[in-house]
Motif scaffolding. Structure first.
Motif, short mmCIF file in Angstrom:
data_model
loop_
_atom_site.label_atom_id
_atom_site.label_comp_id
_atom_site.label_asym_id
_atom_site.label_seq_id
_atom_site.Cartn_x
_atom_site.Cartn_y
_atom_site.Cartn_z
N VAL A 84 0.64 -0.95 -0.13
CA VAL A 84 -0.78 0.04 0.15
C VAL A 84 0.82 1.07 -0.30
CG1 VAL A 84 -1.70 1.56 1.72
CG2 VAL A 84 -1.79 -1.28 1.46
N ALA A 85 1.98 1.00 1.41
CA ALA A 85 2.84 2.33 1.11
C ALA A 85 3.55 2.68 -0.98
CB ALA A 85 3.72 2.45 2.17
N ASP A 86 3.91 1.39 -0.67
CA ASP A 86 5.02 1.57 -2.31
C ASP A 86 3.42 2.64 -3.30
OD1 ASP A 86 6.63 0.65 -1.06
OD2 ASP A 86 6.90 -1.51 -2.44
N ASN A 87 2.95 1.74 -2.99
CA ASN A 87 1.76 2.24 -4.73
C ASN A 87 1.17 3.76 -4.14
OD1 ASN A 87 1.43 -0.27 -5.38
ND2 ASN A 87 -0.94 -0.62 -4.46
N LEU A 88 0.91 4.27 -2.88
CA LEU A 88 0.87 5.34 -2.26
C LEU A 88 2.16 6.41 -3.37
CD1 LEU A 88 -0.82 5.28 0.84
CD2 LEU A 88 -2.26 6.15 -1.20
N THR A 160 -4.58 14.26 4.02
CA THR A 160 -3.44 14.28 5.64
C THR A 160 -2.18 14.12 4.51
OG1 THR A 160 -4.91 13.90 7.26
CG2 THR A 160 -1.88 13.36 7.31
N LEU A 161 -2.42 13.13 3.50
CA LEU A 161 -1.78 12.60 2.78
C LEU A 161 -1.15 13.83 1.54
CD1 LEU A 161 -2.17 9.21 2.15
CD2 LEU A 161 -0.54 9.49 2.94
N ILE A 162 -2.56 14.19 0.50
CA ILE A 162 -2.10 15.01 0.26
C ILE A 162 -1.35 16.17 0.31
CG2 ILE A 162 -3.31 16.75 -1.71
CD1 ILE A 162 -3.02 13.86 -2.91
N GLY A 163 -1.60 16.98 1.86
CA GLY A 163 -1.30 18.34 1.97
C GLY A 163 0.18 18.19 2.61
N ALA A 164 0.57 16.67 3.02
CA ALA A 164 2.09 16.44 3.47
C ALA A 164 2.79 16.11 2.50
CB ALA A 164 2.06 15.59 4.66
N VAL A 165 2.38 15.71 1.65
CA VAL A 165 3.14 15.22 0.75
C VAL A 165 3.16 16.89 -0.29
CG1 VAL A 165 3.37 13.69 -1.67
CG2 VAL A 165 3.35 12.76 0.21
N THR A 181 12.46 10.67 0.74
CA THR A 181 11.42 11.25 1.34
C THR A 181 10.05 11.31 1.22
OG1 THR A 181 13.15 12.79 1.24
CG2 THR A 181 11.33 13.54 1.89
N VAL A 182 8.84 11.18 0.35
CA VAL A 182 8.07 10.65 0.00
C VAL A 182 7.34 9.72 1.06
CG1 VAL A 182 5.69 10.51 -2.19
CG2 VAL A 182 7.89 12.54 -1.94
N GLN A 183 7.97 8.61 0.50
CA GLN A 183 8.27 7.07 1.08
C GLN A 183 7.70 7.13 2.62
OE1 GLN A 183 7.79 4.09 -0.84
NE2 GLN A 183 7.26 2.38 0.73
N LYS A 184 8.53 8.23 3.09
CA LYS A 184 8.50 8.36 4.89
C LYS A 184 7.06 9.25 5.32
CE LYS A 184 11.30 10.50 8.78
NZ LYS A 184 12.54 11.09 8.51
N VAL A 185 7.19 9.70 4.29
CA VAL A 185 5.95 10.23 5.06
C VAL A 185 4.74 9.41 4.93
CG1 VAL A 185 4.35 12.65 3.85
CG2 VAL A 185 6.56 13.11 4.18
N THR A 188 4.53 7.16 7.55
CA THR A 188 4.16 7.85 8.66
C THR A 188 2.20 7.78 8.79
OG1 THR A 188 6.55 8.93 8.81
CG2 THR A 188 4.72 9.55 10.16
N VAL A 189 1.85 8.00 7.97
CA VAL A 189 0.45 8.56 7.67
C VAL A 189 -0.25 7.82 7.54
CG1 VAL A 189 -1.05 10.15 6.63
CG2 VAL A 189 0.69 10.80 7.11
N ILE A 190 0.31 6.20 7.50
CA ILE A 190 -0.65 5.33 7.15
C ILE A 190 -0.44 4.16 7.99
CG2 ILE A 190 -1.77 5.36 5.12
CD1 ILE A 190 0.13 2.97 3.96
#
Length: 195
Positions: A84-88, A160-165, A181-185, A188-190
Motif C-alpha cells: 500500500v505504501a509503495d502504491n501511494l 492528510t497525505l495530499i497536504g503533507a506531500v 522522503t515521500v515514502q517516509k511521509v 508515517t501517515v498510514i
C-alpha cells in the motif's frame, strides 16, 4: 509563426505554450501576450478560441486535471497488488509533477480563475481536491480488501497525505524530494491503519 498559417490543434498548442511559461517563469508571468509569444502566434488566436484569458486559464486547468483522473484510475486498479505504501508513494510522486505544482500555484494566485473554476468544480482546490479524491478511492478499495484497517478514516487520511506531500513539492524552484522522503511521509501517515 507567419500570419495566415494554420495551427493544428490550436487549443493544445496554446496550452503547451502556457505550461512552458508557467514552469519557466511562474504564475505571475502568465499573460495572454506571454502565451501567444511562446506559441509564436498572434494574440488574436487566443481570443478567437476563448472568451477571455481567464476562460483560457480555466480550460487549461480543467484539461490538466484530466491527467489526475487517469492517474486515479491506475492507482485504484493497483489495489490489492504490491505494498500500500509503495502504491501511494508512486502515485503521489506522479501526481505532484512540476505541472501540477505550478497549476496549484496558478489557481491560488488568481481570484478570477478560482471563481471561474468554481462554476465547473464547486468544491475544493483543483488538482489537490482531485488528488485527494483519487487517494480516498484507492484507500477505500484497499480497506475493502482488508489491507488497511476496517475503521480507517480514508476521508481524513487522503487529504492528510495530499497536504503533507504537497508541502514537499511546493517549492516550484527547488529540487523535488527524493522518493525515500515521500515514502517516509506516506508510511508515517498510514502507520496506524496498514495491515
Amino acid at each position: 509563426m507567419p500570419t495566415g498559417v494554420a495551427i493544428r490543434d490550436v487549443r493544445d498548442h496554446l496550452f503547451d505554450a502556457a505550461e512552458r511559461v508557467l514552469l519557466r517563469n511562474g504564475p505571475s508571468a502568465l499573460t495572454s501576450r506571454a502565451v501567444t509569444t511562446e506559441a509564436d502566434c498572434a494574440k488574436g488566436v487566443l481570443h478567437r478560441h476563448f472568451a477571455d484569458f481567464d476562460a483560457f486559464l480555466a480550460e487549461l486547468v480543467l484539461d490538466r486535471i484530466a491527467g489526475v483522473d487517469a492517474r486515479a484510475a491506475a492507482l485504484r486498479a493497483s489495489a490489492g497488488t504490491g505494498a500500500v505504501a509503495d502504491n501511494l508513494t508512486r502515485a503521489l510522486i506522479d501526481m505532484f509533477g512540476p505541472v501540477a505544482v505550478a497549476i496549484v500555484s496558478l489557481v491560488t494566485s488568481r481570484d478570477d480563475l478560482r471563481t471561474r473554476l468554481r462554476q465547473a468544480r464547486p468544491t475544493g482546490l483543483p488538482i489537490l481536491t482531485d488528488a485527494a479524491t483519487a487517494i480516498a478511492s484507492y484507500l477505500t478499495a484497499e480497506r475493502a480488501l482488508g489491507r488497511i484497517a476496517a475503521d480507517a478514516d480514508v476521508d481524513t487520511l487522503a487529504p492528510t497525505l495530499i497536504g503533507a506531500v504537497h508541502m514537499l513539492f511546493a517549492d516550484r524552484q527547488g529540487t523535488p524530494p527524493e522518493a525515500d522522503t515521500v515514502q517516509k511521509v506516506v508510511t508515517t501517515v498510514i502507520a496506524g491503519v496498514e495491515r
